[in-house]
Design an enzyme around this catalytic site. Structure first.
Site, PDB file in Angstrom:
ATOM      1  CG  ASP A 146      44.529 -15.856 -27.789  1.00  0.00           C
ATOM      2  OD1 ASP A 146      45.129 -16.940 -27.645  1.00  0.00           O
ATOM      3  OD2 ASP A 146      43.821 -15.349 -26.899  1.00  0.00           O
ATOM      4  NE  ARG A 165      42.787 -20.995 -15.899  1.00  0.00           N
ATOM      5  CZ  ARG A 165      42.710 -19.686 -15.656  1.00  0.00           C
ATOM      6  NH1 ARG A 165      42.802 -19.227 -14.423  1.00  0.00           N
ATOM      7  NH2 ARG A 165      42.553 -18.819 -16.650  1.00  0.00           N
ATOM      8  CG  HIS A 193      48.860 -19.515 -27.046  1.00  0.00           C
ATOM      9  ND1 HIS A 193      48.724 -19.997 -25.757  1.00  0.00           N
ATOM     10  CD2 HIS A 193      47.639 -19.013 -27.376  1.00  0.00           C
ATOM     11  CE1 HIS A 193      47.490 -19.811 -25.346  1.00  0.00           C
ATOM     12  NE2 HIS A 193      46.804 -19.202 -26.291  1.00  0.00           N
ATOM     13  CG  HIS A 221      47.831 -15.803 -23.142  1.00  0.00           C
ATOM     14  ND1 HIS A 221      47.870 -15.201 -24.389  1.00  0.00           N
ATOM     15  CD2 HIS A 221      46.802 -16.682 -23.205  1.00  0.00           C
ATOM     16  CE1 HIS A 221      46.914 -15.679 -25.144  1.00  0.00           C
ATOM     17  NE2 HIS A 221      46.249 -16.602 -24.458  1.00  0.00           N
TER      18      HIS A 221
HETATM   19  C1  GA4 Z   1      45.136 -20.226 -29.822  1.00  0.00           C
HETATM   20  C2  GA4 Z   1      43.807 -19.467 -29.577  1.00  0.00           C
HETATM   21  C3  GA4 Z   1      42.573 -20.389 -29.644  1.00  0.00           C
HETATM   22  O1  GA4 Z   1      42.508 -21.205 -28.476  1.00  0.00           O
HETATM   23  C4  GA4 Z   1      42.625 -21.314 -30.902  1.00  0.00           C
HETATM   24  C5  GA4 Z   1      43.873 -22.173 -30.752  1.00  0.00           C
HETATM   25  C6  GA4 Z   1      44.114 -23.251 -31.834  1.00  0.00           C
HETATM   26  C7  GA4 Z   1      43.630 -24.644 -31.352  1.00  0.00           C
HETATM   27  O2  GA4 Z   1      43.618 -24.922 -30.165  1.00  0.00           O
HETATM   28  O3  GA4 Z   1      43.311 -25.448 -32.246  1.00  0.00           O
HETATM   29  C8  GA4 Z   1      45.636 -23.219 -32.130  1.00  0.00           C
HETATM   30  C9  GA4 Z   1      46.189 -21.959 -31.381  1.00  0.00           C
HETATM   31  C10 GA4 Z   1      44.948 -21.158 -31.041  1.00  0.00           C
HETATM   32  C11 GA4 Z   1      47.204 -21.149 -32.206  1.00  0.00           C
HETATM   33  C12 GA4 Z   1      48.094 -21.969 -33.181  1.00  0.00           C
HETATM   34  C13 GA4 Z   1      47.448 -23.270 -33.659  1.00  0.00           C
HETATM   35  C14 GA4 Z   1      45.933 -23.128 -33.626  1.00  0.00           C
HETATM   36  C15 GA4 Z   1      46.450 -24.450 -31.745  1.00  0.00           C
HETATM   37  C16 GA4 Z   1      47.666 -24.305 -32.598  1.00  0.00           C
HETATM   38  C17 GA4 Z   1      48.793 -24.989 -32.403  1.00  0.00           C
HETATM   39  C18 GA4 Z   1      41.314 -22.061 -31.074  1.00  0.00           C
HETATM   40  C19 GA4 Z   1      43.029 -20.492 -32.085  1.00  0.00           C
HETATM   41  O4  GA4 Z   1      42.291 -19.930 -32.874  1.00  0.00           O
HETATM   42  O5  GA4 Z   1      44.399 -20.448 -32.172  1.00  0.00           O
END
Ligand code: GA4
Length: 329
Positions: A206, A271, A204, A261
């Site tokens: 961020d 980890r 994914h 990443h």
């Molecule tokens: C990825 C980055 C952060 O960890 C996060 C993630 C969020 C979650 O875990 O709830 C998301 C992911 C993240 C991107 C798309 C959506 C939202 C899971 C998901 C499938 C907290 C964020 O802000 O986006």
């Protein structure tokens, strides 16, 4: 490939090919280096990723938070579950987001406002919730300060004026930032999956402006290079890794790239990672910065606010290309 029989308890967690070369050419940038601003811009253009050394975050804050986090993750499952669900903030296990993504992971998602962490998380620390609260607060404060400095150096390197055009969005009291403590348990059964690895956190980018990651000495993090190859990032528990997020890609009209990443589970060691995700206020318009745009240059993206982007991102699957919906056709 989806694991079916060997690891029955995690039947929908994906696996991927184990082989990735080590990312030996990772840009390592010292905050004391007079050239740091141009090195950062170069790293963000090429990889959307770099390592920061001489960061001035006290090691004591880092080790204290890591041991508090392990104290939490080592609690019995029923105790940890009291701090859930993860949406919007709290404890989560295996499920990532709310659209069906799963991983070999458990985590705490926290708000970064002064009242962090949330009450339900704190109640699990019956003995002394104050230790956890202060470990989180000290760490976040120090890491935020570093994130502001990194963004100011990047702005300088890009000749953006004023130099706080990016950092002020994180400094804002309404900044929509969050913090995540991740635990990827070791998975000895993995040996049975010859040549393959369990995916701890799927690929994914961020959504925010910038993410600041620190992990213990266990490998697992991989980034995707421009040509699509995955490389493993050798762990370094004394340094920080910076990821460019989608919002910064848009604000630089694609000049800096948000980095894809993922994290793979480890056979031997667990980890632990801690990540600060710096986001702008919900009402902020995410548009290319005018001081960066050439005279005839047009935005590659439609106009949107962080709130609109976040809502759309949180409806997507982890591996989706989220910026696609916002690109001009
Ligand atoms: C990825 C980055 C952060 O960890 C996060 C993630 C969020 C979650 O875990 O709830 C998301 C992911 C993240 C991107 C798309 C959506 C939202 C899971 C998901 C499938 C907290 C964020 O802000 O986006």
């Amino acid at each position: 490939m989806v694991v079916q029989s060997t690891l029955t308890h995690c039947s929908s967690i994906k696996t991927c090919n184990k082989h990735a070369t080590d990312f030996t050419s990772i840009p390592v940038i010292s905050l004391e280096d007079p050239e740091s601003k141009s090195l950062m811009v170069k790293a963000c253009e090429e990889y959307g990723f770099f390592k920061v050394v001489n960061h001035r975050v006290p090691m004591e804050f880092i080790t204290r938070l890591e041991s508090e986090a392990l104290g939490f993750f080592n609690l019995p499952q029923f105790e940890k579950d009291k701090a859930g669900p993860p949406d919007p903030f709290g404890y989560g296990s295996k499920r990532i987001g709310s659209n069906g993504d799963v991983g070999w992971i458990e985590y705490l998602l926290l708000n970064t406002n002064p009242q962090v962490p949330s009450l339900k998380t704190l109640t699990v620390f019956q003995e002394n919730p104050e230790f956890f609260r202060s470990a989180v607060n000290d760490y976040i404060q120090a890491v935020k300060t570093m994130a502001y400095e990194v963004l100011e150096l990047i702005a300088d390197g890009l000749k953006i004026e004023p130099r706080d055009a990016l950092s002020k969005l994180l400094r804002d009291e309404n900044s929509d930032s969050c913090f995540r403590l991740n635990h990827y348990p070791s998975c000895p059964e993995l040996e049975a999956l010859s040549g393959r690895n369990l995916v701890g956190f799927g690929e994914h980018t961020d959504p925010q402006i910038i993410s600041v990651l620190r992990s213990n000495n266990t490998s697992g993090l991989q980034i995707c290079l421009k040509d699509g190859t995955w490389v493993s990032v050798p762990p370094d528990e004394t340094s920080f890794f910076i990821n460019v997020g989608d919002a910064l890609q848009v604000m630089t009209n694609g000049r800096l790239r948000s980095v894809k990443h993922r994290v793979l589970a480890n056979t031997q060691n667990s980890r632990v990672s801690m990540i600060y995700f710096g986001g702008p206020p919900l009402s902020e318009k995410i548009v290319p910065l005018t001081s960066l745009m050439g005279r005839q240059e047009e935005s590659l993206y439609k106009e949107f606010t962080w709130s609109e982007y976040k809502t759309s991102a949180y409806k997507s699957r982890l591996g989706d290309y989220r910026l696609g919906l916002f690109e001009k056709t």
